[in-house]
Motif scaffolding. Structure first.
Motif, PDB file in Angstrom:
ATOM      1  N   VAL A 129       0.005 -12.493   5.731  1.00 39.88           N
ATOM      2  CA  VAL A 129      -1.234 -11.830   5.715  1.00 39.88           C
ATOM      3  C   VAL A 129      -1.451 -10.891   6.734  1.00 39.88           C
ATOM      4  O   VAL A 129      -1.330 -11.209   8.020  1.00 39.88           O
ATOM      5  N   THR A 130      -1.539  -9.696   6.297  1.00 42.79           N
ATOM      6  CA  THR A 130      -1.423  -8.464   7.336  1.00 42.79           C
ATOM      7  C   THR A 130      -2.404  -8.103   8.397  1.00 42.79           C
ATOM      8  O   THR A 130      -2.122  -7.482   9.213  1.00 42.79           O
ATOM      9  N   GLY A 131      -3.469  -8.739   7.993  1.00 39.62           N
ATOM     10  CA  GLY A 131      -4.608  -7.977   9.011  1.00 39.62           C
ATOM     11  C   GLY A 131      -5.810  -9.103   8.920  1.00 39.62           C
ATOM     12  O   GLY A 131      -6.096 -10.048   8.255  1.00 39.62           O
ATOM     13  N   GLY A 141       0.871  -1.349  -0.092  1.00 39.82           N
ATOM     14  CA  GLY A 141      -0.086  -0.039   0.071  1.00 39.82           C
ATOM     15  C   GLY A 141       0.834   1.273   0.029  1.00 39.82           C
ATOM     16  O   GLY A 141       1.363   1.751  -1.066  1.00 39.82           O
ATOM     17  N   ASN A 142       1.347   1.681   1.132  1.00 37.84           N
ATOM     18  CA  ASN A 142       1.991   2.809   1.391  1.00 37.84           C
ATOM     19  C   ASN A 142       3.514   2.097   1.255  1.00 37.84           C
ATOM     20  O   ASN A 142       4.567   3.347   1.222  1.00 37.84           O
ATOM     21  N   ALA A 143       3.640   0.931   1.209  1.00 38.49           N
ATOM     22  CA  ALA A 143       5.204   0.457   0.973  1.00 38.49           C
ATOM     23  C   ALA A 143       6.146   0.573   2.133  1.00 38.49           C
ATOM     24  O   ALA A 143       7.417   0.195   1.924  1.00 38.49           O
ATOM     25  N   GLY A 144       5.552   0.780   3.262  1.00 43.33           N
ATOM     26  CA  GLY A 144       6.505   0.645   4.569  1.00 43.33           C
ATOM     27  C   GLY A 144       6.690  -0.752   4.965  1.00 43.33           C
ATOM     28  O   GLY A 144       7.782  -0.955   5.324  1.00 43.33           O
ATOM     29  N   ASN A 145       5.908  -1.619   4.860  1.00 41.46           N
ATOM     30  CA  ASN A 145       6.061  -3.010   5.290  1.00 41.46           C
ATOM     31  C   ASN A 145       6.985  -3.735   4.335  1.00 41.46           C
ATOM     32  O   ASN A 145       7.939  -4.419   4.813  1.00 41.46           O
ATOM     33  N   ILE A 146       7.078  -3.561   3.146  1.00 44.67           N
ATOM     34  CA  ILE A 146       8.067  -4.212   2.345  1.00 44.67           C
ATOM     35  C   ILE A 146       9.323  -3.566   2.298  1.00 44.67           C
ATOM     36  O   ILE A 146      10.364  -4.669   2.427  1.00 44.67           O
TER      37      ILE A 146
HETATM   38  N1  F0G Z   1      -2.427  -4.873   4.781  1.00 41.94           N
HETATM   39  C1  F0G Z   1      -2.851  -4.149   5.501  1.00 41.94           C
HETATM   40  C2  F0G Z   1      -3.954  -4.793   6.419  1.00 41.94           C
HETATM   41  C3  F0G Z   1      -2.666  -2.698   5.832  1.00 41.94           C
HETATM   42  O1  F0G Z   1      -3.631  -2.356   6.716  1.00 41.94           O
HETATM   43  C4  F0G Z   1      -1.858  -2.020   5.078  1.00 41.94           C
HETATM   44  C5  F0G Z   1      -1.581  -0.744   5.223  1.00 41.94           C
HETATM   45  C6  F0G Z   1      -1.362  -2.821   4.097  1.00 41.94           C
HETATM   46  C7  F0G Z   1      -1.099  -4.232   3.801  1.00 41.94           C
HETATM   47  C8  F0G Z   1       0.011  -2.224   3.239  1.00 41.94           C
HETATM   48  O2  F0G Z   1       1.136  -1.950   3.953  1.00 41.94           O
HETATM   49  O3  F0G Z   1       1.267   0.329   3.600  1.00 41.94           O
HETATM   50  O4  F0G Z   1       3.144  -0.948   4.532  1.00 41.94           O
HETATM   51  O5  F0G Z   1       2.684  -1.432   2.371  1.00 41.94           O
HETATM   52  N2  F0G Z   1      -2.372   0.052   5.876  1.00 41.94           N
HETATM   53  C9  F0G Z   1      -2.071   1.526   6.287  1.00 41.94           C
HETATM   54  C10 F0G Z   1      -2.834   2.026   7.147  1.00 41.94           C
HETATM   55  C11 F0G Z   1      -1.779   2.424   5.001  1.00 41.94           C
HETATM   56  O6  F0G Z   1      -3.277   3.194   7.320  1.00 41.94           O
HETATM   57  O7  F0G Z   1      -3.433   1.163   8.190  1.00 41.94           O
HETATM   58  P1  F0G Z   1       1.969  -0.633   3.509  1.00 41.94           P
END
Ligand code: F0G
Length: 351
Positions: free
Chosen positions: A316-318, A187-192
């Motif tokens: 799987v992020t959330g 998304g905002n590319a912080g995690n990668i």
């Molecule tokens: N997956 C989930 C569930 C997220 O909430 C986000 C980002 C990403 C993937 C992408 O991660 O931004 O580091 O590339 N969520 C942010 C938020 C933008 O405001 O909760 P990313």
């Protein structure tokens, strides 16, 4: 006495904290690395899921937030602010409570999942719905933190990345080495950016023998990195990654290029297919944005880009409970029965 202590205590020597840093924690991290049977069969690989929905507020954001809020407290901040598609705001709100701070969150109006809004509300955040998208919210949050006494806790804050890199450490600690490929939604590319930093640090210190190829996947309607240009009006059902101008864009490109990886896109249809597969065949309920990693792996496998025999981790992020609308949508309504075993057995197809 054997409880996981949270990422700061578990990885203290690898994080920018000192004895005078007040540790604000909900014991985040230590999340399950789950072998994925069906995905392994489909790809001919050894696929694992890093289940970040098991964090205290239900997403990977807690790893970065324990760092961001601890450092903000150390620096004497009384209030924190973030822009968010939902998860960052839920996490910031919860950790601010632990720290005795005020939290302010800016979210795109009408575009965050109800569960995430509920979290920010119940933790007492001051919420503004902005008449704009996430990118507008981030511009506004930056302007406010530049000009008013409030600390920015988005992933443009480098200590967020430091906290989030611990997920890569946990994976290597668990597997004994880095995987061959690591797959993430972007998304905002912080995690990668954070995972790549973590893998590089472990490899540099000889804890891992190699680094993985980093594969990132954006949603097709919100794929600025794939297109090579800002997307003015991003759209996708995966609201968490509905971002048109990622703050860590250049770091994502560096992770891709240094690792010999790729950044590609997946359609909402592919995301929902992976979302349902994860829930119905792996037993793992994630939110739609999280399924982008798995959708991407399946797409790459169908394109013949996945050589069999590799070890692959998909983050799987959330947690799926954050946005249950997609679980309910299109599913048949459960039938109502009287308190009668024979009828219930018949309706269940047991009789
Ligand atoms: N997956 C989930 C569930 C997220 O909430 C986000 C980002 C990403 C993937 C992408 O991660 O931004 O580091 O590339 N969520 C942010 C938020 C933008 O405001 O909760 P990313």
């Amino acid at each position: 006495t054997h409880q996981w202590r949270g990422i700061i205590e578990e990885y203290r020597d690898r994080l920018p904290v000192s004895d005078s840093t007040p540790v604000v924690t909900l014991r985040e991290g230590g999340t399950p690395l789950v072998p994925a049977q069906v995905l392994s069969e489909r790809t001919g690989c050894e696929v694992h899921l890093k289940v970040e929905g098991a964090n205290p507020t239900g997403s990977f954001k807690d790893r970065g937030m324990t760092m961001a809020i601890s450092k903000a407290k150390e620096e004497g901040a009384k209030a924190v602010i973030c822009a968010s598609t939902g998860n960052t705001s839920a996490s910031a709100a919860a950790y601010a409570v632990r720290a005795g701070m005020v939290s302010a969150v800016l979210v795109p109006q009408g575009k965050i999942a109800l569960g995430k809004m509920g979290q920010a509300l119940v933790h007492g955040a001051k919420i503004l719905q902005v008449d704009g998208n996430f990118d507008d919210c981030l511009d506004l949050a930056r302007a406010l933190s530049d000009n008013y006494p409030v600390a920015l806790v988005n992933s443009v804050n480098p200590v967020r990345i430091e906290g989030q890199k611990t997920a890569a450490f946990e994976i290597v600690d668990m597997l004994g080495d880095a995987p061959d490929i690591h797959v993430l939604p972007v998304g905002n590319a912080g995690n990668i950016t954070a995972y790549w930093k973590g893998y590089k640090e472990y490899a540099a210190d000889g804890i891992a023998r190699h680094t993985p190829r980093m594969w990132g996947f954006q949603a097709s309607g919100s794929a600025p990195i794939v297109r090579g240009e800002v997307v003015k009006d991003p759209s996708t059902i995966a609201t968490a990654i509905r971002i048109g101008n990622p703050a860590s864009w250049k770091f994502a490109l560096a992770a891709r290029d240094e690792s010999g990886g790729l950044i590609d896109e997946v359609t909402d249809r592919e995301i929902l297919r992976a979302y349902r597969l994860l829930a119905s065949q792996e037993g793992v309920f994630v939110e739609p944005a999280s399924a982008a990693s798995v959708a991407g792996l399946l797409k790459a496998a169908e394109q013949g880009k996945v050589d069999p025999g590799q070890r692959i981790v998909c983050t799987v992020t959330g947690n799926g409970l954050k946005d249950p609308d997609w679980a309910v949508a299109g599913a048949p309504q459960p039938v109502t029965v009287p308190v009668d075993a024979a009828t219930a057995a018949e309706r269940l197809g047991l009789a």
